[in-house]
Design a protein around this motif. Structure first.
Motif, short mmCIF file in Angstrom:
data_model
loop_
_atom_site.label_atom_id
_atom_site.label_comp_id
_atom_site.label_asym_id
_atom_site.label_seq_id
_atom_site.Cartn_x
_atom_site.Cartn_y
_atom_site.Cartn_z
N UNK A 326 0.80 -1.22 0.00
CA UNK A 326 0.00 0.00 0.00
C UNK A 326 0.83 1.27 0.00
N UNK A 327 2.14 1.15 -0.14
CA UNK A 327 2.98 2.35 -0.16
C UNK A 327 4.20 2.11 -1.03
N UNK A 328 4.84 3.19 -1.44
CA UNK A 328 6.04 3.07 -2.25
C UNK A 328 7.22 2.73 -1.37
N UNK A 329 8.33 2.38 -2.01
CA UNK A 329 9.54 2.03 -1.27
C UNK A 329 10.04 3.20 -0.43
N UNK A 330 9.99 4.40 -1.00
CA UNK A 330 10.47 5.57 -0.26
C UNK A 330 9.55 5.89 0.90
N UNK A 331 8.25 5.77 0.69
CA UNK A 331 7.30 5.98 1.79
C UNK A 331 7.52 4.98 2.92
N UNK A 332 7.88 3.76 2.56
CA UNK A 332 8.13 2.75 3.58
C UNK A 332 9.34 3.13 4.43
N UNK A 333 10.41 3.61 3.80
CA UNK A 333 11.57 4.08 4.56
C UNK A 333 11.16 5.20 5.50
N UNK A 334 10.36 6.13 4.99
CA UNK A 334 9.92 7.27 5.80
C UNK A 334 9.14 6.80 7.02
N UNK A 335 8.20 5.88 6.84
CA UNK A 335 7.35 5.46 7.94
C UNK A 335 8.13 4.62 8.97
N UNK A 336 9.04 3.79 8.50
CA UNK A 336 9.87 3.02 9.43
C UNK A 336 10.77 3.95 10.23
N UNK A 337 11.38 4.92 9.55
CA UNK A 337 12.26 5.87 10.24
C UNK A 337 11.48 6.73 11.22
N UNK A 338 10.27 7.09 10.87
CA UNK A 338 9.45 7.92 11.77
C UNK A 338 9.12 7.16 13.05
N UNK A 339 8.76 5.88 12.93
CA UNK A 339 8.45 5.12 14.14
C UNK A 339 9.68 4.96 15.03
N UNK A 340 10.84 4.70 14.41
CA UNK A 340 12.07 4.58 15.19
C UNK A 340 12.39 5.88 15.90
#
Length: 555
Positions: A326-340
């Motif tokens: 449901x998201x692009x590769x770059x969006x996935x990096x963003x969301x993982x980094x935001x949670x961390x």
């Protein structure tokens, strides 16, 4: 009696150089944490870039063995580096090898970002090569930084100073998240792509994130080279008290009558006590202590690293991060980094600094004991009602409930890791052992921890996979499921709680008293530690108070 130069060091007031040393040593740990915990931000991206099938519509993922290698290879290097540089730091001196570790980290971080090759195999192989040597340099930082800080510190604030060095790890984790958020946001703005695909420009994202680890290391490299050798190493290991006084006077203003004319005479207790690591005398004096420091660190790192390195998978499982499709590769990096970043900001970093504030007030033992206790509690608080947080209907559709509560409980686990054994297991091995074996024993203790981290890194990724074939990740064998993996980590934390009783309290006692390096029979306090633990106190014949988890006695 104790050497005057060391007595003066123990009684020295807190000075500006103490804080300078914290920053110089701490920036190494800032870099260590950034390098180790930036890799979870990019593993999903690597899978999308190099393992997505051209005719497929679902995002690619790293194969199980590749994912384990990318995450775990740096930990393997760290284990080897801890043993090697710990031994080398006792043989050659802390200063002589301190800069080498940082240089390795700089070169390897840049090499990781420049990993070359046309095929996925070539890129991943090169990345793993550089990350092994990156871990090797990181490993050296553990025993050297802890030993240097303990030997520079005064008795009154030693725990806080060592803890402050280690607390920079929290800022490194936080910085990794911030860099991940910033870089991915910029690329997502300029190089958008439809879900679930990755823009070709995304290949630069993971390279930039990993290469940034060289920056803080490079900024402190010069200052590490300028640090003098510690007075304790020079006096007790090299036997040159004159040079110890000179070195100490260049960085600290201390009240001392020592003129550098004290010598270690043949036949003195300090000379007679030069037992080796592999000797009965060492086992008699420090055997239970080394068993305690290694077992506690081993248990801690299984729990800590499995959760820190696999946060992204836990958050995806409970629905805090959307499904990859449901998201692009770059969006996935963003969301993982935001949670961390959020977890580091509100749980990880505060935990470290609460330890800094309290470790010299309430002691190492109590902090470690309550830390392991609450780690167990919060793992159980997640595991027992797990089917409430994540459930499946008859059609196999997943339903998530109380995501905010899960995240709060999960964050409290990290808080008590750091306001607990993640800090104290680093502090205590730097205090208990003789100067000539201090870095070696700290390296052994830390290496035991990294052995636990490797188990956590390689084991948790497999164990947390669902036992249902329809729900596990492609390319992974069936596991026991996240719920039972959390039960296992609760058990490990409970074992750490029990192993803590093998470790003595070191608060407000000089290093020479703890290690038995004072001539006036002070070694008796160390030799009698285990047998006296059932009594009201640990007795020192040197006339100081040795705390025994709330009880003291003066002889």
């Amino acid at each position: 009696m104790a050497l005057q130069v060391l007595t003066a060091l123990d009684k020295a007031k807190t000075q500006w150089y103490h804080f300078t040393a914290i920053i110089i040593a701490g920036m190494g740990f800032f870099t260590d944490a950034y390098d180790l915990f930036s890799i979870p931000l990019v593993t999903k991206l690597l899978g999308r870039l190099y393992y997505t099938k051209l005719d497929g519509t679902t995002p690619g993922t790293l194969p199980a063995n590749v994912n384990a290698a990318v995450i775990g290879v740096a930990l393997c290097g760290t284990l080897v580096g801890q043993l090697f540089f710990g031994w080398l730091g006792d043989k050659l001196g802390r200063k002589k090898v301190y800069g080498i570790t940082l240089l390795l980290m700089i070169i390897s971080a840049i090499g990781s970002g420049l990993s070359f090759g046309r095929s996925a195999t070539a890129v991943i192989t090169t990345l793993c090569f550089f990350r092994f040597w990156l871990g090797f340099g990181i490993g050296g930082d553990y025993p050297l930084s802890a030993t240097i800080m303990s030997e520079y510190s005064n008795t009154r604030t030693r725990g806080a100073f060592i803890a402050a060095v280690f607390a920079m790890q929290g800022f490194g984790i936080l910085f990794a998240g911030i860099v991940g958020v910033t870089v991915s946001a910029i690329f997502n703005h300029f190089y958008p792509a439809p879900a679930p695909y990755a823009s070709p420009a995304a290949d630069f994202i993971w390279r930039i994130i990993l290469s940034m680890g060289a920056v803080p290391a490079a900024l402190t490299f010069y200052y590490r080279l300028k640090m003098p050798e510690t007075a304790r190493y020079t006096a007790l290991v090299a036997g040159n008290t004159k040079q110890a006084v000179i070195d100490m006077s260049t960085v600290l203003d201390v009240e001392s009558t020592a003129q550098g004319n004290e010598v270690i005479e043949p036949g003195s207790m300090r000379e007679q006590a030069r037992y080796t690591l592999f000797s009965r005398e060492f086992v008699r004096r420090h055997g239970f202590q080394l068993l305690g420091t290694t077992s506690c660190w081993f248990a801690l790192d299984i729990a800590f690293y499995s959760q820190t390195l696999f946060q992204k998978d836990v958050y995806a499982a409970i629905g805090w991060i959307p499904a990859a499709k449901n998201m692009t590769a770059i969006e996935e990096v963003f969301k993982i980094a935001r949670t961390q970043t959020l977890v580091a900001l509100f749980a990880t970093v505060p935990g470290y600094w609460v330890t800094v504030a309290l470790v010299d007030r309430i002691g190492r033992f109590k902090i470690q004991l309550q830390g392991f206790f609450f780690m167990t509690v919060f793992m159980l608080a997640l595991a027992i009602p797990y089917n409430h947080f994540v459930s499946y209907d008859a059609s196999g559709n997943v339903h998530h409930r109380s995501k905010a509560l899960f995240v709060v409980l999960y964050s409290l686990f990290f808080f008590f890791c750091n306001f607990g054994p993640n800090s104290t297991t680093f502090i205590v091995p730097a205090e208990l052992f003789p100067a000539r074996l201090r870095a070696t024993c700290h390296g052994i203790s830390a290496a035991a921890g990294k052995a636990g981290a490797i188990i956590g890194a390689f084991g948790f990724g497999y164990a947390a996979e669902s036992s249902h074939r329809s729900r596990d990740d492609a390319g992974y064998p069936r596991g026991i499921g996240l719920r039972f993996a959390l039960f296992c980590l609760a058990t490990v934390s409970c074992l750490g709680f029990l192993c803590t009783f093998l470790v003595p309290e070191t608060n407000q006692v000089s290093l020479e008293e703890l290690s038995g390096e004072n001539e006036d029979g002070a070694s008796q306090s160390v030799r009698s530690w285990f047998s006296d633990r059932t009594g009201p106190s640990v007795v020192s014949t040197a006339g100081v108070q040795l705390p025994n988890h709330g009880h003291t006695a003066t002889v």
